[in-house]
Scaffold this active site. Structure first.
Site, PDB file in Angstrom:
ATOM      1  N   HIS A 186       3.799   1.604   0.409  1.00 48.77           N
ATOM      2  CA  HIS A 186       3.737   1.633  -1.067  1.00 48.77           C
ATOM      3  C   HIS A 186       4.458   0.418  -1.687  1.00 48.77           C
ATOM      4  O   HIS A 186       5.658   0.278  -1.574  1.00 48.77           O
ATOM      5  CB  HIS A 186       4.340   2.949  -1.543  1.00 48.77           C
ATOM      6  N   ASP A 225      -0.672   2.749   2.714  1.00 52.83           N
ATOM      7  CA  ASP A 225      -0.257   3.524   1.546  1.00 52.83           C
ATOM      8  C   ASP A 225      -1.386   4.463   1.118  1.00 52.83           C
ATOM      9  O   ASP A 225      -2.486   4.007   0.803  1.00 52.83           O
ATOM     10  CB  ASP A 225       0.068   2.546   0.413  1.00 52.83           C
ATOM     11  N   SER A 236       3.120   0.888  -8.532  1.00 53.42           N
ATOM     12  CA  SER A 236       2.802   2.303  -8.626  1.00 53.42           C
ATOM     13  C   SER A 236       2.301   2.602 -10.054  1.00 53.42           C
ATOM     14  O   SER A 236       1.463   1.865 -10.560  1.00 53.42           O
ATOM     15  CB  SER A 236       4.042   3.126  -8.253  1.00 53.42           C
TER      16      SER A 236
END
Lengths: 494, 494
Positions: free
Chosen positions: B453, B428, B177
């Site tokens: 994710h 995602d 991320s």
């Protein structure tokens, strides 16, 4: 010529109150843009622009902006297959660099280039806080290489957005000395903005322990050793002679007279006298050009050779040796015969703008120098970081971070980068901290045996030695390759 | 579990008072480390250390330092031919990331790796000004990605200097991320310190105009469209139903009851209600994992499919459609059956440490989002930078610089870099702003069709789909190559 004096004075002035080592003051020579002031091959016509920059690119609290000056010359620019040559301005007035970087003007037509000269913040007309810029450590806080590179990045994006035709053009960074260091670092940190960099006489390895601290003065010594029999030996022995003379009752007035000093020497001035002499040898090595050149005062071709004609016998009496030293210095200080007396304490002359380089050498640009009197012709002096740091704190209220530059720019571990030409003159003491061997196919070294400090960036002359001509042609060949690679990739895109 | 709540809350909280777009709040999901909390394959034993960092790496006026926390695990480390896996901590407590990045623990033995987890400044226990760190824009000034990367660089140099055996080891950056973005940027800016980077679910192209602003919500919509007949259509139609119901006299109390809200709806709460619902769909897309997972509340495998079982008919009456929406939301909010009521204005919960991500999204991390109700299942909302900026100024006293990230990190012009793996899950929504095609032999994309994710950073499980297993093996293969390249070059040196 104001600009010239402005740039030349720092080697005499800014470190004078703090330097612990005469070699150290040579670091101010990064600021000393010393080279022949031949007339450019053409009248350099540029337009002056200003771009609003953030004072702090790396934070959001300070929203202040300032006007960065930059110069544009587009006479030979072609938007179809040209290039933008971007001078990464260093520690001085950008108009001066523009006028003394003849190489860019010389190649503009051949490369169909737009020339851009970007001024370094805190120099010339690009002052973040106007008159207050140099007031204290708080106002000087935004004088770093990272902020300067970010200025260049923002300026390039601005030009690409606003100058019709610029968007589809490759950009090449060019700089000499500290400006050459910036050109190399800019390619390393912003490879998306420049397809390559010409880093002339850029001592990117003069930091931390990347290069032995004695190399710089060793090269100076070597220049003198090769320029005359017993020349460096004479200089080496002169320090003892001066020391002995200064200890006699009549020695100080005698030295004052012999060196034609403007003010009488006290015993505590002896170190300063020796530093002043050392700096002179360093500067002569840097400007040891193959043709007559007009430095502060005019100099003959190969000035170190001329100097060495006075220094052929190290074994004469102290007073005779010192008299010869004076004659040798006189080549530098009084070639024109106009000098009345020599001033060894030029610490207050020059503008604030020039002195601020001292701040940079007290924060990021920490260049360790030392001498040992064995490998070099100077009195032994160790690199004393602690003392250096204390002096910096006294003068600027800041302390150096000597490891930071290698942490952020990589030191010797730069192999993963590409498209940087490192050019160096073998006679230039700064070449000791430069890249003088190819690191890869695209990180290339161009060495100029007869070259002193970034001679290749000067205008071409009829008396350029073949090695210099070759160096420039190699540089242009690489730049042409980068440009054609750019257009090859660019035009392939949908 | 404090750490979990701390990290999960921001998607509900920090942007709530400023967001102009429900999709915008999804940007806080970068902070939302959402994945199955399977037990790690082994007990993760690490030691906690602190390293003194400069608060401001980019200036010399502020000499303050703070303690950066980092974790070390050396159980499987071999100093002869091992590697240092360096987690580039993102917006949260580093112990939590350490516990939820099972991949690193899983490969430690195979790669003979030293594991290092470095905490991001202003998060967890690494607060530059202690309690005052979040006080105002002045104290938050040093919260930038550049400062965080410089922390990592200084820490790596510190480890190399002080940990016996570390000096001769390659380092690989790993993150997910925003942490994945940092890993990629770290390799780009400090390639001398890391031989490569694994950037998992790193939306490095979600900035400026690199990716159309609608892509994110389009992927969310696609997940729902593929997970059940008429599912996304039902959601698209639900907004009108809610709008119409809220305009009737009895509509507001009816909606309050139907959604089991903790407090009664006023007419000005309707937008917040719809935003809260939108965020839920976004979050479900992000955690649409192939196996049952324990998120804030536990979820079934493929939760979007389960949600869509309630949303098969868009053409029923407004009230029936809205009741079905509630049933669908309930999969997310009350799978365990323990929820008493739903709170749509969770704006004050959470620690300051979690809210500070909002500052980053108001300065550097500007991610444009928009919806149009045609390509996606949401009410149309344009990206309004001006409004966004005003809201940021109100909340934090700073304004965003939306072009800065692409200026400094290169946007799409990153081809000159090397050794970065960009992994993305097709499910995602962040993959829309990620690198999903190879850019060169050494800038490689790893796509996981069944992935949400950064699933690849989690511990391996018996039910991992083959595409996930393959992705991890490709990642390990590249890392092994970087390691052997390093030792090949390193051992060649004299």
């Amino acid at each position: 010529m104001g600009g010239l004096a402005f740039l030349l004075l720092p080697f005499l002035a800014p470190m004078a109150t703090t330097a612990v080592n005469p070699a150290l003051r040579a670091l101010a020579s990064l600021n000393l843009q010393v080279f022949p002031t031949f007339q450019p091959n053409e009248v350099n016509n540029y337009s002056v622009y200003y771009f609003e920059q953030k004072v702090d690119h790396f934070g959001f609290y300070n929203t202040k902006t300032f006007r960065q000056r930059y110069l544009i010359a587009d006479k030979y620019w072609k938007t179809y297959d040209g290039v933008i040559l971007f001078y990464t301005g260093n520690e001085g007035d950008i108009t001066w660099f523009s006028n003394h970087t003849g190489f860019m003007w010389d190649v503009a037509e051949k490369l169909k280039a737009l020339l851009v000269f970007a001024e370094h913040r805190y120099y010339g007309d690009s002052l973040p806080f106007g008159e207050d810029s140099f007031k204290d450590a708080k106002h000087l806080n935004f004088l770093t290489s990272e902020q300067a590179l970010a200025d260049f990045a923002e300026l390039i994006r601005h030009l690409k957005r606003t100058v019709p035709g610029a968007d589809g053009q490759p950009v090449i960074a060019i700089g000499g000395s500290y400006g050459g260091v910036l050109a190399a670092w800019f390619r390393m940190k912003y490879p998306h903005l420049v397809v390559g960099a010409l880093a002339a006489s850029a001592p990117i390895w003069q930091f931390e322990e990347l290069t032995p601290c004695g190399v710089f003065m060793k090269i100076v010594t070597e220049d003198f050793r090769k320029s005359g029999t017993k020349c460096s030996e004479s200089i080496l022995r002169s320090w003892g002679a001066i020391n002995r003379l200064s200890n006699t009752g009549s020695g100080l007035p005698w030295l004052t007279r012999t060196f034609h000093l403007c003010t009488s020497l006290n015993s505590e001035d002896i170190q300063r006298l020796k530093d002043w002499i050392s700096e002179t040898w360093v500067n002569l090595a840097m400007v040891n050009y193959p043709y007559p050149a007009n430095f502060l005062k005019p100099l003959p071709s190969w000035p170190v050779k001329v100097v060495c004609q006075y220094l052929t016998n190290p074994y004469m009496s102290d007073s005779l040796l010192v008299q010869n030293i004076y004659q040798a210095l006189n080549v530098y200080y009084n070639y024109s015969g106009e000098s009345r007396c020599n001033n060894i304490s030029e610490t207050t002359i020059g503008t604030l703008g020039s002195r601020v380089w001292g701040y940079q050498t007290c924060t990021e640009i920490i260049l360790p120098f030392c001498t040992n009197g064995i490998d070099d012709m100077f009195e032994p002096r160790a690199w004393d970081l602690e003392k250096y740091s204390d002096d910096c704190y006294k003068q600027w209220g800041v302390r150096p971070r000597p490891s930071w530059i290698t942490t952020v720019y990589g030191g010797k571990e730069i192999h993963s980068h590409s498209n940087i030409i490192f050019s160096n003159g073998d006679l230039d003491p700064w070449s000791g901290g430069g890249v003088t061997e190819d690191l890869s196919d695209t990180l290339v070294a161009v060495n100029i045996p007869e070259g002193a400090h970034h001679l290749d960036l000067r205008s071409s002359t009829d008396t350029d030695p073949p090695s210099l001509q070759l160096a420039r042609s190699v540089e242009v060949r690489h730049m042409k390759q980068w440009i054609s690679d750019f257009y090859g990739n660019y035009r392939k895109q949908p």
